[in-house]
Design an enzyme around this catalytic site. Structure first.
Site, PDB file in Angstrom:
ATOM      1  N   HIS A 349       0.793  -1.238   0.000  1.00 41.23           N
ATOM      2  CA  HIS A 349       0.000   0.000   0.000  1.00 41.23           C
ATOM      3  C   HIS A 349       0.815   1.273   0.000  1.00 41.23           C
ATOM      4  O   HIS A 349       0.253   2.360   0.008  1.00 41.23           O
ATOM      5  CB  HIS A 349      -0.920   0.054   1.214  1.00 41.23           C
ATOM      6  CG  HIS A 349      -2.044  -0.907   1.136  1.00 41.23           C
ATOM      7  ND1 HIS A 349      -3.266  -0.575   0.592  1.00 41.23           N
ATOM      8  CD2 HIS A 349      -2.143  -2.196   1.501  1.00 41.23           C
ATOM      9  CE1 HIS A 349      -4.064  -1.620   0.650  1.00 41.23           C
ATOM     10  NE2 HIS A 349      -3.403  -2.627   1.195  1.00 41.23           N
ATOM     11  N   LYS A 535      -7.258  13.792   5.083  1.00 45.78           N
ATOM     12  CA  LYS A 535      -6.435  12.568   5.037  1.00 45.78           C
ATOM     13  C   LYS A 535      -5.522  12.596   6.248  1.00 45.78           C
ATOM     14  O   LYS A 535      -5.421  13.605   6.927  1.00 45.78           O
ATOM     15  CB  LYS A 535      -5.613  12.507   3.747  1.00 45.78           C
ATOM     16  CG  LYS A 535      -4.895  13.800   3.384  1.00 45.78           C
ATOM     17  CD  LYS A 535      -4.309  13.759   1.970  1.00 45.78           C
ATOM     18  CE  LYS A 535      -5.300  14.016   0.873  1.00 45.78           C
ATOM     19  NZ  LYS A 535      -5.624  12.846   0.109  1.00 45.78           N
ATOM     20  N   ARG A 536      -4.832  11.484   6.533  1.00 48.12           N
ATOM     21  CA  ARG A 536      -3.883  11.485   7.643  1.00 48.12           C
ATOM     22  C   ARG A 536      -2.920  12.647   7.492  1.00 48.12           C
ATOM     23  O   ARG A 536      -2.587  13.028   6.370  1.00 48.12           O
ATOM     24  CB  ARG A 536      -3.045  10.198   7.607  1.00 48.12           C
ATOM     25  CG  ARG A 536      -3.703   8.977   8.140  1.00 48.12           C
ATOM     26  CD  ARG A 536      -2.710   7.828   8.238  1.00 48.12           C
ATOM     27  NE  ARG A 536      -2.064   7.533   6.973  1.00 48.12           N
ATOM     28  CZ  ARG A 536      -0.767   7.301   6.833  1.00 48.12           C
ATOM     29  NH1 ARG A 536       0.048   7.360   7.873  1.00 48.12           N
ATOM     30  NH2 ARG A 536      -0.257   6.992   5.656  1.00 48.12           N
ATOM     31  N   LYS A 541       2.072  14.061   2.314  1.00 48.99           N
ATOM     32  CA  LYS A 541       0.759  14.455   1.786  1.00 48.99           C
ATOM     33  C   LYS A 541       0.661  15.977   1.638  1.00 48.99           C
ATOM     34  O   LYS A 541      -0.262  16.501   1.041  1.00 48.99           O
ATOM     35  CB  LYS A 541      -0.356  13.923   2.690  1.00 48.99           C
ATOM     36  CG  LYS A 541      -0.390  12.377   2.720  1.00 48.99           C
ATOM     37  CD  LYS A 541      -1.513  11.827   3.582  1.00 48.99           C
ATOM     38  CE  LYS A 541      -1.426  10.335   3.821  1.00 48.99           C
ATOM     39  NZ  LYS A 541      -2.142   9.495   2.853  1.00 48.99           N
ATOM     40  N   THR A 643      -7.760   7.520  -1.814  1.00 49.23           N
ATOM     41  CA  THR A 643      -9.148   7.126  -2.058  1.00 49.23           C
ATOM     42  C   THR A 643     -10.099   8.287  -1.773  1.00 49.23           C
ATOM     43  O   THR A 643     -11.206   8.319  -2.303  1.00 49.23           O
ATOM     44  CB  THR A 643      -9.548   5.896  -1.202  1.00 49.23           C
ATOM     45  OG1 THR A 643      -9.029   6.058   0.107  1.00 49.23           O
ATOM     46  CG2 THR A 643      -9.031   4.606  -1.805  1.00 49.23           C
ATOM     47  N   LYS A 647     -13.668   9.658  -3.718  1.00 52.94           N
ATOM     48  CA  LYS A 647     -14.932  10.016  -3.054  1.00 52.94           C
ATOM     49  C   LYS A 647     -15.327  11.450  -3.386  1.00 52.94           C
ATOM     50  O   LYS A 647     -16.495  11.756  -3.642  1.00 52.94           O
ATOM     51  CB  LYS A 647     -14.783   9.868  -1.532  1.00 52.94           C
ATOM     52  CG  LYS A 647     -14.616   8.427  -1.095  1.00 52.94           C
ATOM     53  CD  LYS A 647     -14.104   8.307   0.334  1.00 52.94           C
ATOM     54  CE  LYS A 647     -13.498   6.922   0.535  1.00 52.94           C
ATOM     55  NZ  LYS A 647     -12.598   6.822   1.679  1.00 52.94           N
TER      56      LYS A 647
HETATM   57  C1  H2P Z   1      -2.517   4.004   2.317  1.00 50.94           C
HETATM   58  C2  H2P Z   1      -1.855   4.752   1.154  1.00 50.94           C
HETATM   59  C3  H2P Z   1      -2.911   5.323   0.205  1.00 50.94           C
HETATM   60  C4  H2P Z   1      -3.817   4.201  -0.288  1.00 50.94           C
HETATM   61  C5  H2P Z   1      -4.379   3.421   0.894  1.00 50.94           C
HETATM   62  C6  H2P Z   1      -5.185   2.226   0.464  1.00 50.94           C
HETATM   63  C7  H2P Z   1      -1.495   3.375   3.230  1.00 50.94           C
HETATM   64  O1  H2P Z   1      -3.435   4.844   3.011  1.00 50.94           O
HETATM   65  O2  H2P Z   1      -1.010   5.779   1.616  1.00 50.94           O
HETATM   66  O3  H2P Z   1      -2.306   5.973  -0.879  1.00 50.94           O
HETATM   67  O4  H2P Z   1      -4.862   4.727  -1.043  1.00 50.94           O
HETATM   68  O5  H2P Z   1      -3.335   2.954   1.754  1.00 50.94           O
HETATM   69  O6  H2P Z   1      -4.479   1.454  -0.448  1.00 50.94           O
HETATM   70  P1  H2P Z   1      -3.308   6.104   3.993  1.00 50.94           P
HETATM   71  O7  H2P Z   1      -2.115   6.879   3.627  1.00 50.94           O
HETATM   72  O8  H2P Z   1      -4.578   6.894   3.802  1.00 50.94           O
HETATM   73  O9  H2P Z   1      -3.217   5.570   5.382  1.00 50.94           O
END
Ligand code: H2P
Length: 806
Positions: A349, A535-536, A541, A643, A647
């Site tokens: 991820h 987002k976090r 970011k 994501t 949305k």
């Molecule tokens: C993470 C990634 C995102 C990805 C999401 C789901 C870890 O989420 O950074 O880019 O869309 O997984 O695959 P997040 O940063 O929001 O915690």
């Protein structure tokens, strides 16, 4: 089964009397909520039983999605929607003088995750059930979800999230399905009477894992799958060892909190044990279910079971499956390995180092001795096989155990048949850079599965005004099949439709404005552009880039009060990990800047900054329908997918983005004219890394605008940030701006200026908005999950086998 409104009302009253000895008039909202929840649960309980029986009767292969995070948010409305009774229930409640939306607010968010990773897992749960796929979730039932965030003097303060305090209406405790998990102690191999080597455990601790199941209700298809979350308890056999309350607490702490701080040894130990705990419990229960109900030989396991490793936290699935197959089922290593690799698949991820999990050998050996032995063997055999095929260096770089550490991503790739990234760009980067070594070794294992979102929740449930306009314009089929949103393209020049969509947006904005006033005392105008970044909080970011632009606008307005620009409300929602100091500094700076600007009489309502506390799924549901601009401004190459971008697009916001993650695919979907792209490309970012020519100091020296903005952090322009302002300044100048904010600053400002201009032409803006909605269908997690099902898990949807057999 259609819901009879009158019967529903009577049943609600009757259950209330039975459970609380109360009449409706006297009951509190909470009592009504719990009664309604129980009623809804009862409505799907038959389907729940029938679903798992059906999978068993038909010997259907099932996927088990292992994830250390799930973020379902609230479930009342989505369960009502999926059961096809949302409208009737709403009407019935209205007849009784109750507002469903108010009642829904009683439900505590189930916040067992940090961000996109956990929310994706929950979107998948919805789509797996809605697609009629045999699939279940497996995770941890944390007593406390992600902390509640408050701001005190602009600082983030973390409070415990006691989500279980009043009970969780959706879960079912299944004590009879508890299993034991062994950790710690020593393990050695001893010969048994029949000459086999068997592990002998000494001084280990036995934990009892008790499952709590929640029904995952499919959309109008009578499918209810299971999300199984494990909680730790003390087994009867071990009661004597835990006579002191403190001893009990220590053990019970294991599933108390999500992601305990792993900056210290004690925290890391808990984390590793958590990972093994839910992995071992989950796999044991899968094997037990398989043996009891499928009654097939264990050698056929991979024909009926698929296990998905969501990020590396469940990577121990690989050695744990090996342990069970070898130690308990007495298969040969080769046979066990063959099955394990066929069963497992893995998603990466992120390319951020934080997620490339590693554990010290010492900790692993002390905590999970048998796991370590098995991983050593996997590693040794890997080296042996690969060194005949590949150069020594390559094999050394990719082995599981190296430099005193166990590499969980390596384990996941080597121990599974599929590794996927979560957007095209991300998957390409995995192959070409981050996991390039593995791509050379296993080219066929790599594939892409672009993320998706549970579109019914993120449109029908959260945005009724827009959904109604869609119904009137293109009919209702989009509710079932989001691909039909594309029918909206035919209306891009239809003034009446554009106006209706604009009205819907306005309603949502007014609602959010009311909420903002209620929670923060800040008054914002629904006529302003609602510019959203949710987002976090993380350096990559780049919430800070957003802030730099806001400060620029502020300085421009102060200098030139007659400057023409659209009114803007900048809305933030973000939590910083408790131990992530720099992210907390950014929060403080945003809050102090907000204080300054929101209270400056020269600015009035031309710019407002709102940092809504405690960002979570429910808050996202309030913000997203009201957004005009979607900020997706991570440094290219760093955001695996994103994501919230999907949305926001679905709700008609215009994306302002770097070419990162799924933004690239959003641009492909809407075309260059309906998105605002700026900044370095991923290639240029890598070039900078290579030639090391980047100099933030030079940009600061040469660019007067940047200089003025950055100076605001240290010259007292923004009050109350003496230390924080200096830290930000130093991070950008002294430490050379790791995420190239200053390099992207000018192009970001330019894109923002274009947005400002575009918003002035409302017809033009509404048309872009419509095109975004119309092209959002491809980002449905229904679609994503179908791809996983077909390419990776090899599972069939219930629909397809029902029709298959006539
Ligand atoms: C993470 C990634 C995102 C990805 C999401 C789901 C870890 O989420 O950074 O880019 O869309 O997984 O695959 P997040 O940063 O929001 O915690």
């Amino acid at each position: 089964m259609a819901l009879d409104k009158e019967i529903f009302k009577e049943e609600l009253k009757q259950r209330l009397r039975e459970n609380y000895a109360m009449e409706l008039e006297d009951a509190s909202e909470q009592e009504i909520f719990y009664t309604l929840g129980a009623l809804v649960k009862a409505r799907y309980s038959d389907a729940w039983r029938d679903t798992w029986k059906y999978y068993v009767d038909k010997n259907k292969k099932q996927v088990y999605y292992f994830s250390i995070e799930f973020l379902p948010g609230r479930m009342l409305k989505s369960n009502l929607l999926n059961l096809g009774i949302l409208d009737t229930a709403r009407e019935a409640l209205t007849d009784l003088g109750i507002h469903l939306d108010d009642l829904a607010e009683v439900e505590k968010d189930m916040a067992l995750g940090n961000g996109g990773l956990g929310r994706l897992a929950s979107c998948f749960m919805d789509s797996i059930a809605s697609g009629g796929f045999p699939g279940n979730g497996n995770g941890i039932r944390y007593d406390y979800g992600l902390f509640k965030q408050r701001f005190v003097d602009g600082y983030q303060v973390e409070l415990p999230d006691e989500w279980l305090q009043s009970g969780n209406i959706w879960e079912v405790r299944r004590e009879s399905k508890a299993v034991d998990v062994r950790v710690g102690g020593h393990v050695y191999l001893a010969e048994t009477n029949d000459g086999k080597l068997k592990p002998v455990y000494e001084n280990e601790r036995v934990l009892r894992a008790v499952p709590y199941d929640t029904g995952m209700v499919g959309y109008e298809n009578n499918v209810v799958n299971t999300l199984r979350l494990w909680a730790v308890e003390i087994p009867d056999s071990e009661e004597d060892k835990y006579q002191s309350i403190q001893g009990r607490r220590e053990l019970e702490d294991l599933t108390a909190v999500l992601y305990p701080d792993d900056s210290n040894e004690q925290g890391r130990l808990i984390r590793l044990t958590q990972e093994y705990f839910f992995v071992s419990a989950g796999i044991q229960s899968i094997i037990r279910h398989y043996k009891k109900w499928f009654q097939k030989p264990i050698s056929k396991l991979s024909e009926y079971v698929s296990i998905h490793i969501n990020d590396t936290h469940p990577a121990l699935c690989v050695p744990e499956m090996m342990r069970i197959l070898i130690d308990e089922e007495e298969l040969s290593w080769e046979q066990a390995w063959d099955i394990t690799v066929k069963v497992m698949s893995y998603t990466n991820h992120t390319i951020m180092a934080e997620a490339l999990e590693k554990w010290s050998i010492d900790l692993m050996q002390r905590t999970l001795p048998r796991m370590y032995q098995i991983m050593e063997e996997i590693d040794a055999r890997y080296v042996q096989t690969m060194q005949e095929l590949h150069p020594h260096d390559l094999v050394e770089r990719t082995r599981i155990i190296r430099n005193g550490q166990v590499h969980m991503a390596h384990l996941s790739i080597i121990g599974s048949h599929s590794t996927n990234g979560v957007a095209k760009l991300h998957s390409d980067l995995l192959k070409s850079v981050v996991l390039h070594d593995f791509y050379i070794i296993y080219p066929d294992r790599f594939n892409n599965k672009t993320n998706g979102i549970a579109q019914r929740r993120w449109s029908q449930i959260v945005n009724e005004p827009m959904s109604n306009v869609l119904d009137e314009t293109i009919g209702k089929t989009w509710r079932q099949d989001s691909g039909d949103l594309k029918l909206l393209r035919n209306y891009q020049s239809d003034q009446a439709v554009l106006e209706k969509l604009a009205e819907a947006k306005k309603i949502n904005k007014q609602k959010l404005a009311d909420y903002i006033l209620g929670t923060t005392d800040i008054e914002v105008s629904a006529d302003a552009i609602f510019d959203v970044q949710i987002k976090r909080l993380h350096a990559y970011k780049r919430q800070l880039l957003n802030l730099l632009h806001i400060i620029k606008l502020y300085q421009d307005l102060k200098e030139n009060p007659s400057l023409e620009m659209q009114k803007r409300v900048f809305i933030f929602g973000a939590k910083a990990a408790p131990s992530y100091h720099y992210a907390k500094v950014i929060i403080k700076c945003i809050n102090e800047t907000a204080n300054l600007i929101n209270n400056d009489p020269d600015i009035k309502d031309r710019i407002k900054i709102v940092f809504l506390p405690n960002y979570n799924v429910s808050l996202a549901e309030k913000i997203i329908p009201a957004a005009d601009v979607s900020e997706q401004i991570s440094l290219a190459s760093k955001e695996a997918s994103g994501t919230s971008n999907m949305k926001l697009m679905l709700n008609g916001a215009i994306t302002l983005a770097t070419l990162d993650g799924a933004n690239v695919e959003i641009r492909d979907a809407v075309g260059d004219d309906n998105i605002y792209i700026f900044g370095l490309t991923e290639k240029e970012v890598y070039e900078y890394y290579e030639n090391q020519e980047y100099s933030a100091q030079r940009l600061y020296d040469e660019n007067a605008v940047i200089r003025r903005v950055l100076n605001a952090f240290i010259d007292g322009t923004i009050p109350n940030i003496v230390y924080e302002g200096r830290e930000i300044f130093d991070s950008l100048i002294k430490y050379n701006d790791e995420y190239f904010l200053l390099r992207d600053f000018d192009s970001y400002v330019e894109a923002q200026e274009e947005i400002d201009k575009a918003y002035g032409d409302q017809t033009f803006w509404q048309k872009m908005s419509l095109i975004n909605i119309a092209n959002a269908g491809r980002f449905s997690s229904d679609e994503t999950v179908s791809r996983y099902a077909e390419d990776i898990w090899k599972i069939e949807s219930k629909d397809s086998f029902v029709t298959e057999k006539g």
